[in-house]
Design an enzyme around this catalytic site. Structure first.
Site, short mmCIF file in Angstrom:
data_model
loop_
_atom_site.label_atom_id
_atom_site.label_comp_id
_atom_site.label_asym_id
_atom_site.label_seq_id
_atom_site.Cartn_x
_atom_site.Cartn_y
_atom_site.Cartn_z
CD GLU A 120 1.33 -5.80 5.08
OE1 GLU A 120 2.22 -6.67 5.23
OE2 GLU A 120 0.57 -5.78 4.09
N GLY A 150 0.50 -5.14 0.60
CA GLY A 150 -0.63 -5.10 -0.32
C GLY A 150 -0.28 -5.71 -1.67
CB ALA A 161 -0.88 -0.01 1.24
C1 3H9 Z 1 0.43 -2.37 3.35
O1 3H9 Z 1 0.64 -2.86 2.28
C2 3H9 Z 1 -0.91 -2.42 4.04
C3 3H9 Z 1 -1.88 -3.38 3.40
O2 3H9 Z 1 -1.67 -4.69 3.87
C4 3H9 Z 1 -3.30 -3.07 3.80
C5 3H9 Z 1 -3.91 -1.84 3.24
C6 3H9 Z 1 -5.37 -1.74 3.53
N1 3H9 Z 1 4.64 3.51 0.09
O3 3H9 Z 1 13.35 1.69 0.60
P1 3H9 Z 1 13.80 2.46 -0.57
C7 3H9 Z 1 9.47 4.89 -1.05
S1 3H9 Z 1 1.63 -1.55 4.19
C8 3H9 Z 1 5.13 4.71 -0.22
O4 3H9 Z 1 14.82 3.50 -0.37
P2 3H9 Z 1 14.90 0.08 -1.74
C9 3H9 Z 1 10.53 5.20 -0.03
O5 3H9 Z 1 10.07 6.06 0.96
C10 3H9 Z 1 3.03 -1.54 3.10
N2 3H9 Z 1 6.45 4.93 -0.48
O6 3H9 Z 1 14.23 1.51 -1.79
C11 3H9 Z 1 11.60 5.82 -0.88
O7 3H9 Z 1 11.23 7.15 -1.13
P3 3H9 Z 1 12.34 8.31 -1.27
C12 3H9 Z 1 3.75 -2.82 3.11
C13 3H9 Z 1 7.28 3.89 -0.41
O8 3H9 Z 1 15.14 -0.26 -3.15
C14 3H9 Z 1 11.49 5.05 -2.20
O9 3H9 Z 1 10.19 4.46 -2.18
N3 3H9 Z 1 4.96 -2.70 2.33
C15 3H9 Z 1 6.82 2.61 -0.09
O10 3H9 Z 1 16.02 0.06 -0.78
C16 3H9 Z 1 12.51 3.94 -2.34
O11 3H9 Z 1 12.47 3.12 -1.18
C17 3H9 Z 1 6.12 -2.32 2.89
O12 3H9 Z 1 6.21 -2.10 4.06
C18 3H9 Z 1 5.44 2.43 0.17
N4 3H9 Z 1 4.91 1.22 0.47
O13 3H9 Z 1 13.80 -0.88 -1.13
C19 3H9 Z 1 7.30 -2.22 1.95
N5 3H9 Z 1 7.88 1.76 -0.09
O14 3H9 Z 1 13.18 7.90 -2.45
C20 3H9 Z 1 8.08 -1.00 2.26
C21 3H9 Z 1 8.94 2.50 -0.42
O15 3H9 Z 1 11.55 9.54 -1.45
N6 3H9 Z 1 9.17 -0.77 1.33
N7 3H9 Z 1 8.61 3.78 -0.61
O16 3H9 Z 1 13.11 8.27 0.02
C22 3H9 Z 1 10.34 -1.46 1.33
O17 3H9 Z 1 10.52 -2.39 2.08
C23 3H9 Z 1 11.42 -1.00 0.41
O18 3H9 Z 1 11.11 0.30 0.02
C24 3H9 Z 1 11.61 -1.85 -0.85
C25 3H9 Z 1 12.62 -1.14 -1.80
C26 3H9 Z 1 12.19 -3.21 -0.47
C27 3H9 Z 1 10.33 -2.04 -1.60
#
Ligand code: 3H9
Length: 679
Positions: free
Chosen positions: A124, A101, A62
């Protein structure tokens, strides 16, 4: 323009998301997906659907930036239901990370194919949440209850190969993902009934027969989950998946999700997610500054610190030359490194080949001149300015042009060290935390003359060795240890006034710290920084050291230890404190836990405010990153500055003033204006 586009390949509708950087499932993406499924349903020429993403990853979850704002419809739970109810088979084609998500979209799809390097997970819990779009109900039905519990409650992802082995992925794709996913869709387009995850029951049978697995899981992970709300909510939701029909289980999931979402822990953990990413950004550097090339690293000192530091680089495949003065110390140091690697191998964290691979990248030497071909040299020698200056003087003569010279000092002035070279622009501090091969934090200390590209190199290298780097300015103790000082000072004064080490430690542990100030002193060594003269006893610490109570390593410190290093309160220490109390003429009184909080935690916040005021940290959230990763501050309280904001700065100021502390100007100003440090 919608981030979702569609195109047809024969009778397969290919739905592509292009929402950089991570294809987060924001409003426009959700809307686009719903429209695409409607298109598939309505077009008789479409027999199957493939959902895939452009860029570095499949949907990573999400959109976290939408949390806390009014939700724009359609909500993700609705979107995934629409996907599952599509009248044509839907195939999710996964690369990068199908997280949160994103995995829920994949689980609602009828089939999942993935490239071997893909990762699948529901992180999450790390944001203080649970998968709230059917994930807690569909994942156990597809991956099995045990695996779902582990994935959801720890948040750790699994690789595509494992996912394929357990049935979470239907096929691994070598080669072009889109092309093979379309071919797969073609194979399954006629399958009826269309397999829906929510209707499956087969993988729940085992847990239904043995509902005790939930309590076993809770018990096995009690220590890991202590203090956190979200892991238990994840377990409860999966328990509901087993105990109830799908339609009821999702209601439980929704209720638990909303409870977490509106709680303080989720707010803190989501704040921290962005804090960590912000820390990597350095203000005020010239646009486009390029990092220097680091092909070989030199480390001076093969002690605990030097060895630990070296292991980080070896682990990342970067060759290391390690220097010691005496053969015996060098052999001992490299021997310890090998032992540490072998212990990891014994725990299954690395293979025997990887151990040999890492050790093969290490060049031990007794000659400092052998560092001549290193692009970065990190000094981890004895903590003494004269020693450091001498080393840096030598390095100046030995190192090649453009080599970066770093000190691992915890307190000393980097500018003074830099001044002992002819190239202060190439000098900075790289403060690793012990054990350096384990702790995630790296303080990057920016000297007055440190060149921008040196800083950029350090930040990039930190990422390569999987550290979280925070930039600090030159001041005594930088960010972390500087804030530790008032805490330690007050904790020791409290002993004199009537508190016991166990009471003070308990307050900190109950707050969520992994250990209190005195447990930490015993672990680190009470003798660190001691003047080494047993005849000179000026404080409680001197008395402990003179009595050979140097901490855990001696089996005695602020606590007594048994042979398994289990602590018990020490009557000897109580006697020493008593003696000092009499000597200082301090009258013993009852100390409340609240007083301990105000004097040991409020004072840290006060010091944090001074650090900000002086520009020694770039932003309040950087201070929080230091404390969470360097000292185990509970992430569900965000960090000291976020915590102070949550408590209310006026309350912190009032507490400090009442206890007679001088309040930092910035803290007073913010409290007065009703402002916060972090928001
Ligand atoms: C969810 O899904 C809830 C649902 O179950 C239910 C809903 C009803 N959203 O980490 P990075 C941005 S909860 C918005 O440096 P990497 C991040 O801030 C979600 N932005 O890259 C950064 O921005 P900036 C569950 C996001 O290659 C840029 O993307 N999912 C999100 O080292 C690059 O990120 C998670 O918790 C997001 N979801 O790693 C996954 N994710 O460049 C969270 C990232 O401006 N994300 N950004 O600083 C991660 O674990 C890592 O970002 C990922 C990439 C492994 C994907």
């Amino acid at each position: 323009m919608s981030p979702i586009s569609i195109k047809k390949h024969g009778d397969v509708l290919i739905v592509t998301s292009n929402n950089p950087p991570v294809n987060a499932l924001g409003h426009a993406v959700r809307e686009g997906l719903v429209a695409a499924i409607a298109e598939a349903d309505g077009d008789a020429g479409v027999k199957a659907v493939v959902i895939l993403c452009q860029g570095q990853t499949f949907f990573a979850g999400a959109d976290i930036t939408e949390f806390g704002k009014p939700m724009q419809l359609p909500m993700l739970p609705t979107v995934v239901d629409i996907i599952e109810n599509c009248t044509k088979p839907v195939v999710a084609a996964i690369h990068g990370t199908a997280f949160g998500g994103g995995l829920e979209v994949a689980l609602a799809s009828h089939y999942r194919v993935a490239v071997p390097s893909a990762k699948l997970g529901v992180p999450e819990v790390k944001l203080g949440l649970l998968p709230g779009a059917g994930g807690t109900q569909r994942l156990p039905r597809v991956a099995g209850v045990g695996k779902a519990l582990e994935m959801a409650a720890t948040g750790n992802p699994i690789g595509a190969k494992e996912a394929c082995a357990i049935g979470l992925v239907d096929r691994l794709i070598e080669g072009d993902l889109e092309q093979h996913a379309v071919a797969f869709a073609d194979e399954v387009k006629a399958v009826r009934p269309i397999p829906k995850s929510s209707e499956r029951d087969d993988k729940l049978a085992e847990a239904r027969a043995n509902p005790g697995i939930f309590d076993e899981f809770r018990k096995a992970n009690a220590r890991r989950f202590k203090g956190f709300d979200a892991p238990e909510a994840n377990v409860k939701a999966i328990e509901a998946a087993v105990a109830k029909p799908y339609a009821e289980g999702v209601l439980d999931e929704r209720r638990l999700f909303m409870e977490l979402m509106t709680g303080s822990q989720a707010r803190a953990q989501q704040y921290f997610f962005f804090a960590e990413r912000k820390a990597a950004k350095i203000e005020g550097l010239p646009e486009g500054t390029q990092p220097r090339d680091i092909r070989r690293v030199g480390v001076i000192g093969a002690g605990t610190m030097g060895g630990g530091i070296s292991m980080n680089f070896l682990g990342a495949g970067i060759p290391v030359t390690i220097v010691e003065m005496a053969k015996e110390a060098l052999d001992r140091g490299t021997g310890t490194m090998r032992k540490n690697y072998e212990a990891s191998a014994a725990k299954g964290r690395m293979s025997a080949d990887q151990v040999e691979g890492a050790m093969a990248l290490l060049t031990p030497t007794l000659k400092i001149e052998d560092l001549a071909d290193c692009d970065l040299i990190i000094e981890a020698a004895f903590e003494n300015m004269d020693v450091k200056k001498e080393i840096f003087g030598k390095l100046d003569a030995i190192a090649g042009p453009g080599a970066i010279l770093a000190s691992n000092t915890s307190y000393l002035n980097i500018d003074e060290i830099a001044a002992s070279t002819s190239r202060p622009q190439d000098v900075l501090g790289l403060h690793f935390f012990s054990p350096a091969n384990v702790m995630k934090l790296l303080e990057v200390v920016r000297g007055a003359k440190t060149a921008p590209d040196v800083l950029v190199t350090a930040m990039q290298l930190a990422k390569r060795i999987k550290k979280v780097a925070v930039v600090a300015g030159v001041c005594h103790g930088f960010i972390g240890n500087r804030m530790l000082m008032p805490r330690q000072m007050e904790a020791t004064k409290l002993l004199l006034e009537g508190a016991t080490p166990e009471q003070i430690d308990k307050v900190h542990v109950e707050f969520g710290m992994p250990m209190g100030p005195f447990q930490m002193a015993d672990l680190a060594g009470v003798d660190i920084g001691w003047h080494r003269d047993p005849g000179r006893i000026e404080n409680i610490r001197d008395a402990l050291c003179a009595a050979d109570r140097w901490g855990q390593k001696k089996g005695a410190g602020f606590y007594d230890y048994d042979d398994k290093r289990r602590p018990t309160p020490s009557p000897v220490v109580a006697g020493i404190i008593e003696e000092f109390r009499a000597r200082e003429g301090v009258e013993k009184r009852e100390i409340s836990d609240q007083e301990i909080v105000e004097r040991t935690l409020y004072t840290m916040v006060n010091e944090g405010a001074r650090i900000l005021e002086e520009g020694m940290a770039q932003r309040a959230s950087d201070i929080d990153v230091v404390w969470v990763y360097g000292y185990g501050w509970p992430v569900y309280r965000g960090g000291p500055m976020f915590w102070a904001d949550s408590e209310g700065l006026a309350k912190i100021v009032e507490g400090l003033e009442r206890r007679g502390f001088e309040v930092a100007q910035l803290l007073a100003k913010k409290a007065e204006a009703g402002e916060k440090f972090t928001r």
